[in-house]
Scaffold this active site. Structure first.
Site, short mmCIF file in Angstrom:
data_model
loop_
_atom_site.label_atom_id
_atom_site.label_comp_id
_atom_site.label_asym_id
_atom_site.label_seq_id
_atom_site.Cartn_x
_atom_site.Cartn_y
_atom_site.Cartn_z
N SER A 24 -3.09 -0.44 -6.55
CA SER A 24 -2.79 0.38 -7.74
C SER A 24 -3.53 1.78 -7.77
O SER A 24 -3.81 2.37 -6.50
CB SER A 24 -2.91 -0.42 -9.15
OG SER A 24 -2.60 0.36 -10.18
N TYR A 65 3.22 9.75 -11.75
CA TYR A 65 2.26 8.76 -11.04
C TYR A 65 1.53 7.63 -11.74
O TYR A 65 1.60 6.48 -11.60
CB TYR A 65 1.32 9.57 -10.25
CG TYR A 65 0.37 8.61 -9.24
CD1 TYR A 65 0.58 8.14 -8.21
CD2 TYR A 65 -1.07 8.53 -9.94
CE1 TYR A 65 -0.05 7.24 -7.40
CE2 TYR A 65 -1.92 7.54 -9.04
CZ TYR A 65 -1.39 7.15 -7.75
OH TYR A 65 -2.12 6.29 -6.86
N LYS A 80 2.22 3.62 -11.63
CA LYS A 80 0.98 2.59 -11.52
C LYS A 80 0.90 1.52 -12.57
O LYS A 80 0.37 0.45 -12.47
CB LYS A 80 -0.19 3.18 -11.20
CG LYS A 80 -0.20 4.10 -9.76
CD LYS A 80 -0.13 2.91 -8.56
CE LYS A 80 -0.06 3.71 -7.21
NZ LYS A 80 0.30 2.70 -6.16
N ASN A 137 0.95 -1.30 0.06
CA ASN A 137 0.03 0.12 0.06
C ASN A 137 0.71 1.28 -0.14
O ASN A 137 0.34 2.42 -0.28
CB ASN A 137 -0.86 -0.07 1.20
CG ASN A 137 -1.74 1.32 1.36
OD1 ASN A 137 -2.59 1.54 0.46
ND2 ASN A 137 -1.22 2.19 2.59
N THR A 184 -8.51 10.45 1.76
CA THR A 184 -7.23 10.09 2.08
C THR A 184 -6.53 11.29 2.10
O THR A 184 -6.85 12.26 1.57
CB THR A 184 -6.63 8.94 1.52
OG1 THR A 184 -6.02 9.27 0.16
CG2 THR A 184 -7.57 7.54 1.46
#
Length: 271
Positions: free
Chosen positions: A135, A149, A153, A84, A184
């Site tokens: 992912s 980014y 991924k 994670n 988040t």
């Protein structure tokens, strides 16, 4: 076997924290990996030796190997591995510095790779285990301003799909969890932003849109437990509302473009 032993990276916040607590609450044991010392003091007080906090940088391969050895010594096995740890790098491709690009790939890609490689000998010897790679919807389609980014991924998705085929015969399961937007701190304190170039002001302006509703990270607790408990878990699963129609449109557009240029593709093969 009802009780599972988890290894979760990036366990101090976000999805990692939610899933750590979900596993502990149902009686599983968790090795919670984080860069932060003392991040799990409250959970240690509550769950005692069911949680093993491990302070480690996932980019440090030797430290990762040592952490996995410590976990095996403590718990004797590892049943669920959740990669994670990661963060978002915001910036146009031209704006991203060399160091920022390397750091993004080191954490999001190589961190997951080092943990995966470290646990595989144990999972193979057990003849069981489940590797969960976190992912993103950004691992299956790209948006401007997130190029590196996206790259991290997409690369995670690529090696994980190969991994799934390589380890199936050993009884090891593999899943890519592809979340949409959640509340988040991924786009907040955890994010890194490149220095902005005035040349892209128009592109940034065109990207502006009203903020949509973001998912509740705690709602993913039940979902992750269903995934790791499944006899036949998916290789890929979206978490959140919205990804499926977006990806249907994306793949339809790709197929249409490939078909439109198929005569050129065929000619490129040669006689």
């Amino acid at each position: 076997m009802s009780e599972k032993v988890w290894l979760i990276t990036g366990a101090s916040k976000g999805f990692g924290r939610e899933w750590t607590e979900a596993a502990l609450e149902r009686g599983d044991r968790v090795a919670a990996l984080s860069r932060s010392a003392g991040a799990f003091d409250e959970l240690v007080s509550k769950y005692d030796d069911a949680i093993l906090p491990v302070q480690v940088e996932v980019t440090d391969r030797e430290a990762v190997n040592a952490a996995v050895a410590q976990i095996i010594e403590r718990f004797g096995r590892i049943d669920v591995v959740v990669n994670n740890a990661g963060y978002g790098l915001f910036g146009m491709v031209e704006e991203v510095s060399e160091q920022a690009a390397r750091d993004q790939i080191e954490v999001n890609l190589f961190g997951a790779l080092w943990v995966t490689q470290a646990v595989l000998p144990q999972l193979r010897s057990q003849g069981s285990g489940h590797i969960v790679q976190v992912s993103s919807i950004a691992g299956v389609f790209s948006l401007p301003g997130l190029g590196l980014y996206n790259a991290s991924k997409f690369a995670l998705e690529g090696f994980t799909a190969s991994l799934a085929a390589e380890v199936k015969a050993f009884g090891i399961k593999v899943t890519l969890v592809e979340p949409a937007g959640y509340a988040t701190d991924w786009a907040g304190p955890s994010a890194v932003h490149a220095d902005q170039s005035a040349a892209y002001e128009g592109v940034r302006a065109a990207m502006q849109r009203p903020a949509g509703k973001r998912g509740d990270p705690s709602a993913t607790r039940e979902a992750i437990l269903k995934v790791v408990d499944a006899e036949e878990p998916p290789l890929r699963i979206f978490f959140g509302q919205g990804p499926l129609p977006v990806i249907k449109n994306e793949y339809a557009a790709r197929l249409a473009e490939w078909e439109a240029w198929d005569d050129v593709s065929q000619a490129a093969f040669g006689a």
